[in-house]
Design an enzyme around this catalytic site. Structure first.
Site, PDB file in Angstrom:
ATOM      1  N   LYS A 106      40.595  25.519  40.264  1.00 55.63           N
ATOM      2  CA  LYS A 106      41.039  25.925  41.597  1.00 55.63           C
ATOM      3  C   LYS A 106      39.837  25.989  42.540  1.00 55.63           C
ATOM      4  CE  LYS A 106      43.830  29.477  43.924  1.00 55.63           C
ATOM      5  NZ  LYS A 106      44.634  28.474  44.638  1.00 55.63           N
ATOM      6  N   HIS A 138      43.668  32.322  37.885  1.00 53.63           N
ATOM      7  CA  HIS A 138      44.032  30.904  37.962  1.00 53.63           C
ATOM      8  C   HIS A 138      43.139  30.090  37.031  1.00 53.63           C
ATOM      9  CE1 HIS A 138      46.105  32.071  41.705  1.00 53.63           C
ATOM     10  NE2 HIS A 138      46.820  30.971  41.528  1.00 53.63           N
TER      11      HIS A 138
END
Lengths: 248, 248, 248, 248
Positions: free
Chosen positions: A138, A134
């Site tokens: 995040k 990601h």
């Protein structure tokens, strides 16, 4: 014979993408775009058969009560459903002539399929690990999806009578072997430029199997929502999770 | 409670790997290693319940007749089965108390799963392509497995009512878009050092799903053979293809 | 000590991304945003040291003449430069105190590095192939970048005295082995959801090396533009291609 | 004009592979296969120009003293060289007419290139992580190669003035973000069937670059050894590490 669709939260970022998706599909007809100031009655007046609800926890229950009572099905991506809310929705759907409801935390069809296919494959392999990738903004690691995937693999292994995975590691830097989720190692990569990606790797003698999903942008929920819209008529009551619609 | 296993062609390269695999499995017991000079009767004398046959087209029919008539199941990787041979084997398996037979062209569990999972996933995606990678001494391109995979995807797409894939290519170098197998592009890479690898990629709005299989060495058939040995008791008659044993 | 930057075409889609990128960089200071109605003189008045030009073929030559004559460097992503235009720009840069110019067809740093690293690695491997992946609305196959990459690999192989790659293919479906670019196979995949991706695979005995680049969205040119801005002072005259700035 | 090669430890597993590799190369001629019972003098008698030594720590110093003194170059994969041994070898190579020596811990050309290319690319990217994959019988995690790669990336980032990588992780399962090697996260996967594989991922705005190396079997050192044999004449004295021979 098209399906008549209404979109709740039609002016929101997600709602707009759904509107586009419905408009682009030959077998779907957009009959109502509902937003804060539009009365829900418009759904009935325009003959909506299915609604898509990507709104807010504060209004979604009222929306669902209305549509289910009017026999309109609902595909719901709005968050904030706890056990109490789910129980209430389920009760509504039990009434004679009530609409069906699909509530799913994740509509990215590739992510849902990764979990489903991984559960199927798990029992045939000696080892399994999950890597998720990601963007570096995040907040949680690993992602909820990766944890959920690992849990599914662990359950499938257990059911098949597979024991702990082989791992001869004696000398290790802390963290190298990832997080342990029910015995399945999960690794989280944080990479500028990436969006949301998950890779499940299985190993057996002389071979490996990899199932990978890449989400390139935030419109990736659209195909899954349309799977919901097209199939909800055949799934009465309340269903939680898009995987239950993937007739594999 | 272990399963008693006999290996036919036990001194061949593949047979030796099977012997090792059976010996390494707690739930299997090796009771007979049959080679050119060993009488088949030894299988009966030692109580074999299942045999594995990786021998030659010239002897496999005699082997199968013997074991099936003696109620012993057979997992068969030997090649050379045409419709006539399959019909004969099927007839043998129909006798009262006959052994079951599994004949499979490919026992690499990761390759078989790739085909099976790809067929399941196909209907949810707008586009699909197959890339296979092999050593540069391979004579055919694409591999039979890749062609078979593409055909499975094409059939699943057709069944789901999906039309031709979008492809705006106007200006192209010959061959760039791969071979066309029932409308699914298939690309073959020939790379020194590689063994046998296949990648299936599916695309939908904002996302892709990749299923990839890597065979690193020739022992990769072993896990699939053991899946056959462990489950053949529940599959009466003749079954062709390991995919029919993968209870997904 | 920051570098003072002006952006030409600042209100265009690309220009806006550049403005954001410059603003986010600690070592760069945005001193002028030039658009159709802003006089170029503002660049001089505000002390711009480097300009970034993502404008139109119709205005870029006037822009360059102005900035180069005023000793301002220019990083240029505008298209439409033929040999004649390049010759003219080069002449301008030869004047005493003239600005430097970098013109590049591709500023995605990962794509430029893929080409550069692939050229370096090529001579150590027996085989090499290129696979590129794009959205299905792309008109050409393979992409210009993939062709360029394959040409670079072919040239490096030739320089190292490597001959044709081994390929035993005898039986082939048309197109399976890809397009032939100077002896390097190039495969083009068209996949809904994908953006722009390129993979170069090299093989030698018992091993392979893969260099892969993924562009996830159209802002991927920004880091490369900033490499240009930060280093142009050390590259006098006209330079074509960002790879010349990658001091590897 | 071929290079005359002698192989020390010619009957060992590795030595045999080297013998095969030399025999298969048009530009190399195998003139001596030395094993425990063969006198080193045979190398001189047969005119060996370069030897390859994959023997034992107990004999390698005697081997090197002999060949270096006879002006024969040595490509060495034998382990067990500490600072003291290296100093001694270096001294030998300084004599008039002495042979050159290359000692390398890793001859897999794809692994060495991964490290080298990763160091070059590092400065252009905001984030970088390393993932390595090995069979589950490996004792250490991460692998020495992966640690070495991460250290090279960290050093290149520091030299380029890059600070710590962005990482907003607030809520994490222990180990999810990998091991920290000089600020570079390193993840170790242990997978049945895999051999030795390393992946370096770099991220910048809107894009990523991946450099991956796969070792499929233990013969993967051969191409790197031949690079050493072919180029050692141009590298006088003692050189440690094959990367110094990769003229990129």
């Amino acid at each position: 014979m098209t399906i008549k669709v209404g979109v709740l939260g039609a002016k929101g970022r997600v709602g707009q993408a759904i509107v586009e998706g419905v408009n682009a599909a030959d077998d779907l007809e957009l009959v109502a775009e509902i937003d804060r100031d539009t009365p829900l009655q418009e759904l009935v007046d325009n003959g909506a058969e299915v609604v898509v609800d990507f709104t807010q926890p504060g209004v979604v229950m009222d929306n669902l009560k209305f549509v289910v009572e009017h026999g309109i099905h609902a595909v719901v991506g709005t968050t904030g459903f706890d056990a109490e809310r789910l129980a209430k929705v389920e009760e509504w759907t039990k009434a004679e002539g009530a609409g069906h409801v699909l509530i799913a935390p994740n509509f990215a069809i590739s992510a849902v399929l990764t979990m489903t296919l991984a559960k199927q494959a798990a029992k045939f392999f000696e080892t399994a690990e999950v890597i998720e990738f990601h963007h570096p903004t995040k907040l949680d690691a690993p992602s909820g999806t990766a944890i959920h995937t690992a849990q599914g693999i662990a359950a499938a292994r257990k059911e098949a009578g597979l024991g702990a995975m082989p791992d001869a590691t004696e000398q290790s830097l802390e963290g190298a072997r990832g997080a342990d989720v029910d015995g399945v190692p999960v690794h989280a990569v944080r990479m500028r430029g990436m969006v949301a990606h998950e890779e499940v790797i299985f190993g057996a003698q002389g071979q490996s199997l990899t199932i990978r999903q890449d989400s390139y942008d935030r419109s990736s929920f659209t195909p899954g929502v349309l799977v919901g819209v097209r199939n909800i008529a055949e799934h009465p009551g309340l269903v939680v999770g898009l995987d239950n619609y993937l007739d594999l």
